[in-house]
Write a protein that holds these residues in place. Sequence first.
Motif, PDB file in Angstrom:
ATOM      1  N   PHE A  37      43.695 -46.794 -12.310  1.00  0.00           N
ATOM      2  CA  PHE A  37      44.948 -47.222 -12.904  1.00  0.00           C
ATOM      3  C   PHE A  37      45.619 -46.031 -13.559  1.00  0.00           C
ATOM      4  O   PHE A  37      44.966 -45.055 -13.920  1.00  0.00           O
ATOM      5  CB  PHE A  37      44.714 -48.325 -13.940  1.00  0.00           C
ATOM      6  N   ARG A  38      46.933 -46.115 -13.738  1.00  0.00           N
ATOM      7  CA  ARG A  38      47.708 -45.041 -14.349  1.00  0.00           C
ATOM      8  C   ARG A  38      48.585 -45.608 -15.453  1.00  0.00           C
ATOM      9  O   ARG A  38      49.181 -46.673 -15.296  1.00  0.00           O
ATOM     10  CB  ARG A  38      48.578 -44.347 -13.292  1.00  0.00           C
ATOM     11  N   GLN A  39      48.686 -44.875 -16.543  1.00  0.00           N
ATOM     12  CA  GLN A  39      49.570 -45.254 -17.629  1.00  0.00           C
ATOM     13  C   GLN A  39      50.457 -44.070 -17.994  1.00  0.00           C
ATOM     14  O   GLN A  39      49.970 -43.044 -18.454  1.00  0.00           O
ATOM     15  CB  GLN A  39      48.791 -45.729 -18.848  1.00  0.00           C
ATOM     16  N   GLU A  44      53.325 -49.726 -19.228  1.00  0.00           N
ATOM     17  CA  GLU A  44      52.044 -50.411 -19.139  1.00  0.00           C
ATOM     18  C   GLU A  44      51.149 -49.747 -18.108  1.00  0.00           C
ATOM     19  O   GLU A  44      51.614 -49.080 -17.177  1.00  0.00           O
ATOM     20  CB  GLU A  44      52.248 -51.884 -18.779  1.00  0.00           C
ATOM     21  N   ARG A  45      49.862 -49.937 -18.292  1.00  0.00           N
ATOM     22  CA  ARG A  45      48.899 -49.427 -17.333  1.00  0.00           C
ATOM     23  C   ARG A  45      49.063 -50.173 -16.004  1.00  0.00           C
ATOM     24  O   ARG A  45      49.074 -51.403 -15.969  1.00  0.00           O
ATOM     25  CB  ARG A  45      47.488 -49.613 -17.884  1.00  0.00           C
ATOM     26  N   GLU A  46      49.184 -49.431 -14.911  1.00  0.00           N
ATOM     27  CA  GLU A  46      49.459 -50.036 -13.624  1.00  0.00           C
ATOM     28  C   GLU A  46      48.417 -49.648 -12.578  1.00  0.00           C
ATOM     29  O   GLU A  46      47.804 -48.577 -12.637  1.00  0.00           O
ATOM     30  CB  GLU A  46      50.857 -49.652 -13.125  1.00  0.00           C
ATOM     31  N   GLY A  95      50.751 -39.159 -15.615  1.00  0.00           N
ATOM     32  CA  GLY A  95      50.226 -40.175 -16.508  1.00  0.00           C
ATOM     33  C   GLY A  95      48.752 -39.964 -16.768  1.00  0.00           C
ATOM     34  O   GLY A  95      48.138 -39.032 -16.250  1.00  0.00           O
ATOM     35  N   TYR A  97      45.155 -41.237 -16.056  1.00  0.00           N
ATOM     36  CA  TYR A  97      44.478 -41.991 -15.013  1.00  0.00           C
ATOM     37  C   TYR A  97      43.141 -42.508 -15.517  1.00  0.00           C
ATOM     38  O   TYR A  97      42.327 -41.746 -16.039  1.00  0.00           O
ATOM     39  CB  TYR A  97      44.277 -41.122 -13.771  1.00  0.00           C
ATOM     40  N   TYR A  98      42.930 -43.813 -15.343  1.00  0.00           N
ATOM     41  CA  TYR A  98      41.732 -44.484 -15.820  1.00  0.00           C
ATOM     42  C   TYR A  98      40.910 -45.014 -14.661  1.00  0.00           C
ATOM     43  O   TYR A  98      41.449 -45.603 -13.726  1.00  0.00           O
ATOM     44  CB  TYR A  98      42.095 -45.663 -16.728  1.00  0.00           C
ATOM     45  N   ARG A 111      44.753 -55.847 -14.349  1.00  0.00           N
ATOM     46  CA  ARG A 111      43.880 -55.154 -15.290  1.00  0.00           C
ATOM     47  C   ARG A 111      42.774 -56.047 -15.825  1.00  0.00           C
ATOM     48  O   ARG A 111      41.660 -55.574 -16.071  1.00  0.00           O
ATOM     49  CB  ARG A 111      44.697 -54.607 -16.465  1.00  0.00           C
ATOM     50  N   TRP A 117      35.980 -49.670 -18.569  1.00  0.00           N
ATOM     51  CA  TRP A 117      37.037 -48.668 -18.461  1.00  0.00           C
ATOM     52  C   TRP A 117      36.582 -47.327 -19.013  1.00  0.00           C
ATOM     53  O   TRP A 117      35.840 -47.274 -19.997  1.00  0.00           O
ATOM     54  CB  TRP A 117      38.280 -49.100 -19.241  1.00  0.00           C
ATOM     55  N   GLY A 120      40.017 -41.979 -19.624  1.00  0.00           N
ATOM     56  CA  GLY A 120      41.185 -41.451 -18.949  1.00  0.00           C
ATOM     57  C   GLY A 120      41.196 -39.942 -18.843  1.00  0.00           C
ATOM     58  O   GLY A 120      40.573 -39.238 -19.626  1.00  0.00           O
TER      59      GLY A 120
END
Length: 127
Positions: A37-39, A44-46, A95, A97-98, A111, A117, A120
Amino acid sequence: QVQLVESGGGLVQAGGSLRLSCAASGRTFRSDAMGWFRQAPGKEREFVAAIRWNGGNVYTTNYADSEKGRFTIYRDNAKNMVYLQMNSLKPEDTGVYYCAADPSGYGGRQRALYDYWGQGTQVTVSS
């Protein structure tokens, strides 16, 4: 303790490439779906990408439309590692990255499906 640790982020010019790594420990992850995911700041985290294990040597992947054809997610279950190869990077890819794990194995875009998680890793793409 369950832990996901991302690495490989950095500063890169548009059109360049990076490979992100996620090291998983503390439990067995081989049957989990793994996602990235990227924020971006103020957003918001996407969802970026996910990979699921279907048994044997069979895996399936899913990508957000903006990343399809540029990013590749893959995993090495023997090493408890998951990777995100990012090519043709654009400034909008910038962003944190998670890495995340979904024990149900579904690996969807939401999410809430992911129970674990990492902290990041920052990716910055300059113009």
